[in-house]
Every structure is written in C-alpha cells, then in structure tokens.
Scaffold this motif. Sequence first.
Motif, mmCIF file in Angstrom:
data_model
loop_
_atom_site.group_PDB
_atom_site.id
_atom_site.type_symbol
_atom_site.label_atom_id
_atom_site.label_comp_id
_atom_site.label_asym_id
_atom_site.label_seq_id
_atom_site.Cartn_x
_atom_site.Cartn_y
_atom_site.Cartn_z
ATOM 1 N N SER A 19 45.881 50.568 44.852
ATOM 2 C CA SER A 19 44.047 50.353 45.523
ATOM 3 C C SER A 19 44.332 49.452 46.085
ATOM 4 O O SER A 19 42.847 50.179 46.551
ATOM 5 C CB SER A 19 43.704 50.446 43.232
ATOM 6 O OG SER A 19 43.966 52.309 42.640
ATOM 7 N N ASP A 51 44.125 58.450 45.398
ATOM 8 C CA ASP A 51 44.719 57.923 44.459
ATOM 9 C C ASP A 51 44.893 58.357 43.218
ATOM 10 O O ASP A 51 44.058 59.098 42.100
ATOM 11 C CB ASP A 51 43.524 56.619 44.429
ATOM 12 C CG ASP A 51 44.448 55.289 43.430
ATOM 13 O OD1 ASP A 51 45.975 55.931 43.117
ATOM 14 O OD2 ASP A 51 43.695 54.351 43.547
ATOM 15 N N GLU A 52 46.326 58.572 43.155
ATOM 16 C CA GLU A 52 46.742 58.813 41.365
ATOM 17 C C GLU A 52 45.729 60.535 41.727
ATOM 18 O O GLU A 52 45.601 60.435 39.986
ATOM 19 C CB GLU A 52 46.555 57.816 40.339
ATOM 20 C CG GLU A 52 47.357 56.620 40.129
ATOM 21 C CD GLU A 52 47.749 56.138 39.205
ATOM 22 O OE1 GLU A 52 47.161 56.616 38.304
ATOM 23 O OE2 GLU A 52 47.382 54.762 39.118
HETATM 24 MG MG LIG Z 1 45.286 51.728 40.481
#
Ligand SMILES: [Mg+2]
Length: 505
Positions: free
Chosen positions: A50, A171-172
Amino acid sequence: MTQQQPESRAVALRGIVKRFPGVLANDHVDLTVAPGEIHALMGENGAGKSTLMSILYGLSHPDEGTIELDGRSVTFSSAAQAIDTGVGMVQQGFALFNSLTVTDNVVFGAEPTRFGLLDRRRSRAAVAELIERHGLRLRPGDKVGDLPVGVRQQVEILKLLYRRARVLILDEPTAVLTPAETDRLFDVLRGLAADGHTILFVSHKLHEVLALSDNVTVLRDGRVTLRTATADTDRAALAAAMTGRDVELDKIYPTGSPGDIVLSAQGLTVAGHGKPALDDVSLEVRAGEVVGVAGVAGNGQTELVAAIAGLRALDAGTVTVLGKDIGRLAVRERRAAGLAHIPEDRVETGSAQGAKLGDNLATGFQRRLARRGWLRPGRIRDHAREIVEKFGVRAANQDVPMRTLSGGNQQKAILGRELTHDAPVLLVEQPTRGVDIGAVVNIHRQLIEYRDAGHALLLVSAELSEIRALADRVLVMYEGRVVAELTKDEATYTALGLAMAGGAS
Ligand SMILES: [Mg+2]
Ligand SMILES: Nc1ncnc2c1ncn2[C@@H]1O[C@H](COP(=O)(O)OP(=O)(O)OP(=O)(O)O)[C@@H](O)[C@H]1O
C-alpha cells in the motif's frame, strides 16, 4: 518474461525508498508496467504494497527514487495531481456518498457545467456512455446506498474512468467481494487492459493473481523478492517469495472431539425486504466443535450471526448459551453469558485508529489489567506483547497509533484480542480477510487450538477453502434457510457449490 521497450512503459518506479519511524517500508523498489498490462503486487502484511501504491498515487512522497509515466518523469504532490496525469486508485474503504446516485457520485468534483450551472443531462449521458463502453452492470440513476458492495466498487472504477485515468490501482479490491462479484470485476479489468489501460492489482489470493495478471512482483520487508511473468510461476513459488519459507497451503485439520451442546439456536426468523432474511433456522454447536456456515454472500449468514449476537431483533426463535436463554438479552448481557462475536468489519467497529496499538489490545480487558481500579502499564504491555507474538502482528512497537499498522496487521491485532477473551462460544466472521497466506496458516492453527481447548465456534466464511480447513460440520445457507448440512468429508467443493446454488435440500 515479457520484454518491454522503454517507451512502452506506462509506469516505471525506480529505486523507491520510503521510511517511517522504525520501519523501512520500501527499500529501493523498482516496478515497471506496460500499457495494457495487468500487474499483480503481492507480499505479506506490512511488506510495503500500500505504501508503494500510495506513492504512485501521490498520497505519499518517496524519500528516494523516481516515478515515470509514459517515459516522462513526474512528481505528484497530491492525489488530484496524480489523477490529472492519468493515475487513479481505488482504496480499500470506499469514498462514496450513499444518498447520491451513481451519476452524482461519479461526476462529483468534476461536473460538466453549462452557463456556470451543473449540466445534469450531459453528466448523465457521459456516465451512461462509459457504463456501456466498459460493460459495467450499473444504472446511472441508482442510489449508491442501495447497491451491493461489488457494484459500489464498480462506481469507484467508473469515477476513475470518468476522470480519464489510464493507470488504475486497486488495493485488495476482492477482499470484500463474493466469488461472482470477483469474476465480474475480473471481466471488467480484462476489458480495460485490452483497451490499453494499465492495471496494478494488489491481492493476497494466489488463485486470483494466477488467474488475472500478466506479471507479478512480490515484496518482502519492503524489498522485491520476485519479479516474473505469471505464466512462469505457481502457488508454491509465490508463497515462498512472500514468506521466505515453504508454506503448507490448503491444510485441512482433522475433526475435533465435540462435547456437550453449548450454543443452541432454534427456529430463528428475521424479517427482510419481502422474503424473510432468516427463515426458521436452527443449529447447535458443541464444545470443541467448529460449525462452518457457507453460502453466497447475502443469503442470511450476516443476519444469522447478528441475530445470535443480539445485533438484530428476532421475530421468532430462541437462542441459548450454556442452557441459558439469551434470545432477548442485550449484546452486553449475551457477552456476559459467554458469547463472543468477531464481526467482519472488526477494524472499523473494534479499534480506535488514533490510539496506541497497546491500548487497542487492552480494550475490554480493563478489569483484568487493573489493580484497585487503576490500570497497570506493565500488565498492559505484557498483555499486548502476548497477542502481538501469538498472532504475528507486525508493528514498530506497541506505542505506535493503530492507523500506522498495515491493513492486515490491524486485522490480526483485533482478531487476536478477541480470541484472548476466552469466551465459551465464539461467533467469528471472515477471520482471515485481508491477511497474508502465512498469517492465514497461523490464524487457522489458533482457531483450532481454541476449539481443542473446548470452545464452541460458529464460523462464517466466504472462503470455501477456509470452511473446508476448519469446520467439523458445515451448514449451507440459501435464501435465508439452511439447505444442507454436510460432514467434513462430505463438504467437497462440488457439494458445497451445489448446495450454495440452492441445488440441495
Ligand atoms: Mg495494504
Ligand atoms: N503512516 C505510517 N506511519 C508509520 N508507519 C507506517 C505508515 N504507513 C505504513 N507504515 C508501515 O509501513 C510498513 C508497510 O505498510 P503497508 O501498509 O505498505 O503494508 P502492506 O504491504 O500494504 O500490508 P497489508 O497487506 O497488511 O495491507 C508497515 O510496517 C507499516 O506499519
């Protein structure tokens, strides 16, 4: 490996270094991605994924290193600049206005105007055109608050496309999606890549990365440990690059030895819109037993747990814990009767982001950690250290604010805290959401130890592999009812899949 000419590199991060107090989050990271490429970024919780993506998106500044887009060097001092240059990011929590329509959300902050006034007709048409072109399952006039999570995520993507992003960072994105929603997202992403967009995809799920990406980069402790074409790698190699060791994937635990019934729910019914959300559901969980609840999201699993935990009122039915009727008690009283609940949104509901990690871990243990009414700092430290070690929570120290922990490490911390309460009955939802594969193995082991210590567990999980690994018995829910009950041996992927589609009685 795909060979890229320098001019065909949509994104080139070179030598990125990012330091936080006590942590080297990115340690000379290089990452290049071509136009039209789907590039996966993997790594353990806290590996620096991240951080690297926020640097590319202008939310954070590297201490060293350069960013190039289409061969030109750029420096962003804000996300607004990144988006103007064509880089967009869908972060984990959505930033949408639930009371507004899809169109209003999409154009918010970038509205077309006519004589200085908002031009609603034009924005609606532009949004409709984008939806059509990218095959999204959205309607411009729908209110965002009424949409399922997977569809809301498409609104986030649409926002970026409306702003002409060519590089999309996710992100995910699949952490909160059902398998069907994930498939739909992948179709959309493949279409965008075919259209020349560059996709950066962060995920912990090996099968997703293998199914979707062209190339993979793996980070460990802020450093690149593997960079490969996806076609040239496999699950074991990715797992080893992430953790630095061999990981025992897909371990299925043997069944335990169940004792007396500890949790009993009979005839639970909860009204829904039209059909009941929960329709005459009965179940029993014994001491030393894990009962798994499988089902496609939205078939009553959430309501079942909420009804037992006391978060939703029952229209009919009874709940007993250790023989005591708790069906009409408040949440706190149910806790006192021996029922613990780890919700899926545990970080949001269960943590204070600005408070220290150590204090977050002490929440709910005040009495145990105090003497004559005074909290004892030494005990708080020992208590926190125990959870941190047992659950592998990675943080510089206990005094850092919760919000500086990586997403997965926050998940591990809260789960560890709740398991430490030692309640006889535990309702646990999505225990490994957002955690890396090494941590999944550890959490599974902790849950089985909890079972073998004589506790009763009701486990709701969207991951069939998790249900198969842990559950001694599996209940499958469909449209608010339990439509199948399977033993561990019966609960194959095929049998579960069939029952989840409503195909068993
Ligand atoms: Mg992360
Ligand atoms: N604002 C911050 N202040 C201090 N430390 C930070 C901050 N942001 C991140 N870190 C630290 O940097 C490291 C990398 O964090 P990052 O969030 O990039 O990990 P990640 O790979 O995304 O992990 P996850 O899979 O859990 O999301 C972690 O040790 C984290 O605690």
